[in-house]
Design a protein around this motif. Sequence first.
Motif, PDB file in Angstrom:
ATOM      1  N   GLU A 260       9.219  -1.465  10.351  1.00 56.73           N
ATOM      2  CA  GLU A 260       8.740  -0.130  10.012  1.00 56.73           C
ATOM      3  C   GLU A 260       8.885   0.059   8.493  1.00 56.73           C
ATOM      4  OE1 GLU A 260       8.880   4.061  12.360  1.00 56.73           O
ATOM      5  OE2 GLU A 260      10.726   3.501  11.336  1.00 56.73           O
ATOM      6  N   VAL A 261       8.377  -0.921   7.786  1.00 55.50           N
ATOM      7  CA  VAL A 261       8.465  -0.933   6.319  1.00 55.50           C
ATOM      8  C   VAL A 261       7.168  -0.315   5.797  1.00 55.50           C
ATOM      9  CG1 VAL A 261       8.937  -2.375   4.291  1.00 55.50           C
ATOM     10  CG2 VAL A 261       9.860  -3.012   6.513  1.00 55.50           C
ATOM     11  N   ILE A 262       7.024   0.972   5.992  1.00 52.50           N
ATOM     12  CA  ILE A 262       5.746   1.640   5.747  1.00 52.50           C
ATOM     13  C   ILE A 262       5.434   1.727   4.264  1.00 52.50           C
ATOM     14  CG2 ILE A 262       4.449   3.776   6.110  1.00 52.50           C
ATOM     15  CD1 ILE A 262       6.182   4.232   8.597  1.00 52.50           C
ATOM     16  N   ARG A 263       6.447   1.887   3.449  1.00 57.67           N
ATOM     17  CA  ARG A 263       6.210   2.151   2.027  1.00 57.67           C
ATOM     18  C   ARG A 263       6.432   0.924   1.143  1.00 57.67           C
ATOM     19  NH1 ARG A 263       8.957   6.052   4.498  1.00 57.67           N
ATOM     20  NH2 ARG A 263       8.049   8.128   4.603  1.00 57.67           N
ATOM     21  N   MET A 264       6.288  -0.255   1.703  1.00 58.67           N
ATOM     22  CA  MET A 264       6.569  -1.445   0.919  1.00 58.67           C
ATOM     23  C   MET A 264       5.540  -1.643  -0.192  1.00 58.67           C
ATOM     24  SD  MET A 264       7.199  -5.359   2.129  1.00 58.67           S
ATOM     25  CE  MET A 264       5.499  -5.822   2.263  1.00 58.67           C
ATOM     26  N   GLY A 265       6.013  -1.680  -1.416  1.00 60.52           N
ATOM     27  CA  GLY A 265       5.165  -2.026  -2.542  1.00 60.52           C
ATOM     28  C   GLY A 265       4.090  -1.043  -2.916  1.00 60.52           C
ATOM     29  N   PRO A 266       4.313   0.298  -2.823  1.00 58.94           N
ATOM     30  CA  PRO A 266       3.225   1.223  -3.158  1.00 58.94           C
ATOM     31  C   PRO A 266       2.823   1.169  -4.624  1.00 58.94           C
ATOM     32  CG  PRO A 266       5.284   2.415  -2.893  1.00 58.94           C
ATOM     33  CD  PRO A 266       5.545   1.011  -2.452  1.00 58.94           C
ATOM     34  N   HIS A 267       3.735   0.713  -5.484  1.00 62.87           N
ATOM     35  CA  HIS A 267       3.427   0.655  -6.917  1.00 62.87           C
ATOM     36  C   HIS A 267       3.152  -0.777  -7.393  1.00 62.87           C
ATOM     37  CE1 HIS A 267       4.594   4.810  -6.991  1.00 62.87           C
ATOM     38  NE2 HIS A 267       5.812   4.516  -6.570  1.00 62.87           N
TER      39      HIS A 267
END
Length: 292
Positions: A260-267
């Motif tokens: 549940e690594v939903i926000r991995m690497g947004p930037h």
Amino acid sequence: MRLSTTVNFFIYEDDGSYNAYREDLRHYAALGFRNLDAIFCSAANPSSPLRTDRWQDWAKAMRQEAEDLGITFVQAHMPYYNFCHPATGIIEDTEEIARRSIVCAQILGAKWTVSHPATDFAASMTETSRRKNVEYFSRHLEFAEKYGMGICIENMADFPGQGYKRSYCAQVEELCELVDTLGNKYSNVGVCWDFGHANLVYGDQVPCLRYLSHRLKVTHVHDNRGEFDEHRPPYLGNVNWEAIMPTLKEIGYQGDFSFEVIRMGPHVPEYLRDSLWVHLRKVGEYLISLAG
């Protein structure tokens, strides 16, 4: 134990637009993921297909696309909100979307869907919250039973922003008491253990997993440093995975190991983003190997 990861069908832009669902499935397939967790948490959005008259057709089309790609849906996540809040209580509009998400999960081929327990922060927390959660989940379990679906209740945490107020079911004993109470009438109830949430409450999760035992049906896998619910990839926090994985084998866990690594690497630049997901898949395969 199979490796899976989340596919959030309902992440919307500020203007309500959405990147096409099929592209999500094709992307995960290209990255080597074959098992997915369908996240319906934002399915109540005004632009959601679950608000149309053809919502079941949408789910059938997604199931066909997944089968064509060799992908299986292994679990799902219902929309959730604090139904114990005294100002709002049960929101019938959201409840209809929650029921539709259960049917969609069944159409997709999943056997379990997940929901959050709620907390009545304004009352005597434990007993009032327990009663309201039993009433709430009884209705959904009865509905889900008609479709051969099960509902797993997820462990919470005392999240930052709540001050010193506790969340109901942040403690493993409360969670198991709720599930056991419901289990006296419904056989389609279990526990989803969220390792990231647990890391905000427990320094050592091994006794929790042993306490859960047969109740544990599905997992949410992510990491943090014990302060915020960051949804980091494993090994980028301080969760003790080397102790956890053999314990899953010890208790006879039969479910999936679902990121549940939903926000991995947004930037992270687009050019590099896929390599992060390939690395995450390798991390998952390594962790499963630790469970023998």
